[in-house]
Design a protein around this motif. Sequence first.
Motif, PDB file in Angstrom:
ATOM      1  N   MET A  21      50.271  68.408  66.637  1.00 31.72           N
ATOM      2  CA  MET A  21      50.899  67.397  65.786  1.00 31.72           C
ATOM      3  C   MET A  21      52.014  66.709  66.562  1.00 31.72           C
ATOM      4  O   MET A  21      52.819  67.361  67.223  1.00 31.72           O
ATOM      5  CB  MET A  21      51.462  68.047  64.518  1.00 31.72           C
ATOM      6  CG  MET A  21      52.012  67.055  63.502  1.00 31.72           C
ATOM      7  SD  MET A  21      52.559  67.871  61.984  1.00 31.72           S
ATOM      8  CE  MET A  21      50.979  68.435  61.346  1.00 31.72           C
ATOM      9  N   SER A  22      52.071  65.396  66.494  1.00 31.94           N
ATOM     10  CA  SER A  22      53.021  64.646  67.299  1.00 31.94           C
ATOM     11  C   SER A  22      54.435  64.735  66.737  1.00 31.94           C
ATOM     12  O   SER A  22      54.649  65.002  65.551  1.00 31.94           O
ATOM     13  CB  SER A  22      52.600  63.179  67.387  1.00 31.94           C
ATOM     14  OG  SER A  22      52.634  62.579  66.110  1.00 31.94           O
ATOM     15  N   VAL A  23      55.402  64.510  67.630  1.00 25.74           N
ATOM     16  CA  VAL A  23      56.814  64.416  67.266  1.00 25.74           C
ATOM     17  C   VAL A  23      57.265  63.008  67.618  1.00 25.74           C
ATOM     18  O   VAL A  23      57.188  62.597  68.779  1.00 25.74           O
ATOM     19  CB  VAL A  23      57.666  65.452  68.026  1.00 25.74           C
ATOM     20  CG1 VAL A  23      59.145  65.272  67.686  1.00 25.74           C
ATOM     21  CG2 VAL A  23      57.203  66.865  67.711  1.00 25.74           C
ATOM     22  N   ASN A  24      57.715  62.268  66.620  1.00 28.35           N
ATOM     23  CA  ASN A  24      58.136  60.888  66.833  1.00 28.35           C
ATOM     24  C   ASN A  24      59.630  60.751  66.582  1.00 28.35           C
ATOM     25  O   ASN A  24      60.163  61.326  65.628  1.00 28.35           O
ATOM     26  CB  ASN A  24      57.364  59.948  65.907  1.00 28.35           C
ATOM     27  CG  ASN A  24      55.877  59.971  66.188  1.00 28.35           C
ATOM     28  OD1 ASN A  24      55.450  59.783  67.320  1.00 28.35           O
ATOM     29  ND2 ASN A  24      55.075  60.227  65.159  1.00 28.35           N
TER      30      ASN A  24
ATOM     31  N   GLY B 263      57.704  70.379  68.732  1.00 29.25           N
ATOM     32  CA  GLY B 263      57.228  70.041  70.060  1.00 29.25           C
ATOM     33  C   GLY B 263      57.865  70.946  71.088  1.00 29.25           C
ATOM     34  O   GLY B 263      57.963  72.162  70.917  1.00 29.25           O
ATOM     35  N   ASN B 264      58.355  70.362  72.152  1.00 31.38           N
ATOM     36  CA  ASN B 264      59.069  71.109  73.186  1.00 31.38           C
ATOM     37  C   ASN B 264      60.563  71.179  72.908  1.00 31.38           C
ATOM     38  O   ASN B 264      61.342  71.539  73.776  1.00 31.38           O
ATOM     39  CB  ASN B 264      58.839  70.455  74.553  1.00 31.38           C
ATOM     40  CG  ASN B 264      57.958  71.306  75.446  1.00 31.38           C
ATOM     41  OD1 ASN B 264      57.589  72.417  75.089  1.00 31.38           O
ATOM     42  ND2 ASN B 264      57.625  70.784  76.609  1.00 31.38           N
TER      43      ASN B 264
ATOM     44  N   ASN C  56      56.686  65.233  73.521  1.00 30.96           N
ATOM     45  CA  ASN C  56      55.704  66.279  73.758  1.00 30.96           C
ATOM     46  C   ASN C  56      55.601  67.168  72.524  1.00 30.96           C
ATOM     47  O   ASN C  56      56.569  67.333  71.786  1.00 30.96           O
ATOM     48  CB  ASN C  56      56.128  67.105  74.975  1.00 30.96           C
ATOM     49  CG  ASN C  56      54.978  67.879  75.570  1.00 30.96           C
ATOM     50  OD1 ASN C  56      54.238  68.540  74.855  1.00 30.96           O
ATOM     51  ND2 ASN C  56      54.838  67.803  76.882  1.00 30.96           N
ATOM     52  N   THR C  57      54.448  67.779  72.289  1.00 30.38           N
ATOM     53  CA  THR C  57      54.244  68.548  71.059  1.00 30.38           C
ATOM     54  C   THR C  57      54.164  70.054  71.274  1.00 30.38           C
ATOM     55  O   THR C  57      53.976  70.799  70.317  1.00 30.38           O
ATOM     56  CB  THR C  57      52.951  68.092  70.360  1.00 30.38           C
ATOM     57  OG1 THR C  57      51.848  68.276  71.256  1.00 30.38           O
ATOM     58  CG2 THR C  57      53.046  66.634  69.953  1.00 30.38           C
ATOM     59  N   ARG C  58      54.288  70.534  72.500  1.00 33.82           N
ATOM     60  CA  ARG C  58      54.197  71.981  72.719  1.00 33.82           C
ATOM     61  C   ARG C  58      55.440  72.694  72.199  1.00 33.82           C
ATOM     62  O   ARG C  58      56.532  72.144  72.204  1.00 33.82           O
ATOM     63  CB  ARG C  58      54.023  72.277  74.210  1.00 33.82           C
ATOM     64  CG  ARG C  58      52.675  71.866  74.781  1.00 33.82           C
ATOM     65  CD  ARG C  58      52.610  72.197  76.255  1.00 33.82           C
ATOM     66  NE  ARG C  58      53.630  71.455  76.998  1.00 33.82           N
ATOM     67  CZ  ARG C  58      54.046  71.781  78.211  1.00 33.82           C
ATOM     68  NH1 ARG C  58      53.552  72.840  78.811  1.00 33.82           N
ATOM     69  NH2 ARG C  58      54.958  71.051  78.824  1.00 33.82           N
ATOM     70  N   LEU C  59      55.273  73.937  71.769  1.00 34.37           N
ATOM     71  CA  LEU C  59      56.408  74.734  71.328  1.00 34.37           C
ATOM     72  C   LEU C  59      57.278  75.097  72.518  1.00 34.37           C
ATOM     73  O   LEU C  59      56.810  75.211  73.650  1.00 34.37           O
ATOM     74  CB  LEU C  59      55.925  76.003  70.616  1.00 34.37           C
ATOM     75  CG  LEU C  59      55.230  75.787  69.274  1.00 34.37           C
ATOM     76  CD1 LEU C  59      54.720  77.115  68.734  1.00 34.37           C
ATOM     77  CD2 LEU C  59      56.179  75.142  68.281  1.00 34.37           C
TER      78      LEU C  59
END
Length: 363
Positions: A1-4, A126-127, A347-350
């Motif tokens: 899921m994207s982060v905007n 995200g990151n 970025n969407t990674r944890l």
Amino acid sequence: MSVNVEVLSGLGDKGPAAIVVEAQGKRLLLDAGGALHPGDPITWANALDVDAVLISHDHIDHIGGVAELAKNVPLYCTPLVAKSLPKSRLWRPLPERGTLEIEGITVTTGQAGHSLGGVWLHLAVGNGVFYSGDACFESAVFPFDTPPKAAVALLDASYGSYDQPQAHCIQAISEQLFQPLAFPVPETGRGLEMALWLADEAEARGLTLAIDADIRTNLAALLAMPEALRRPGIDAAIAKVLARGDDKNATLRLVRDRDDTPQQWPDHRLLHTGYLTPDRRAQLAVGKISWQRWNVHLRASHLVALADQLGATQVVPLFTQLSDSELKAWRGLLTNRLCTAQRFTANTRLNTHSCLGSFACPQ
């Protein structure tokens, strides 16, 4: 899921702070800034739809637009910051240092080194998205906590590429103490540390000093907070200032900024130490007031150090002019990490969080 991320206000100038982070189907508003100049419109809130509001600190350009928001939107801030909310505005507590869930998003807070009750904000999406609010490494009273890692860094760049250390500022102010001076200051910010410094200077030089009652009240509030929420070794100095009386007809006066004008201080010269409104810039230009910065924001090398510590790959310099010359300076400092887009996707990674601690900043 994207982060905007969308910077509604505060990008490209010293304007109200208002940033929306959209992630996990939720929209969080970071700060709700009001106009720095009386009469200026607040346009960022027009038709705004958000799920929650998080306030970093109580200065007008970060909290002054709360009244423009729907009253049913949950608002989070620390208890000391809540004192500056509009009357009857409901709020929920942010920790001065800790973690909580807001709309299903993990939010971490830490001391930002700028003002009483002020915090930075980290969103575990995200990151990682880090928002400094207003921040400083150099405060003598407010600590700055090491934040978790974050790919996106929304950072206080109020000073642009300026990089003079606090010691230089203090020396320049000390050289002007030969004359009667009045210092209008934010009563929850630099006023507290300037009170401690001026008290020492007045005692050492045999000068008379008066400190505004609101600044005294906030010094007492700082002293009443858990010890870990202030710089170590200052308790005795705070207690000493609170115990001293104000000198009658004092030559040095530290006052809460009430839009003071030279006409209100016929026996003192106004010495401003922070942001100047257009009216005050005009007064400075014709010699009616004096100005010397007291650092309360990140200077350039500290902003870069913070971006490095965060491991950020997208760094947005907020609350500063982005002229061609300033952009060139920021590109030199941040290289390909510089981000000046009003809207962008992160970025969407944890992210793996580090522990909070005392950030050993460069001096």
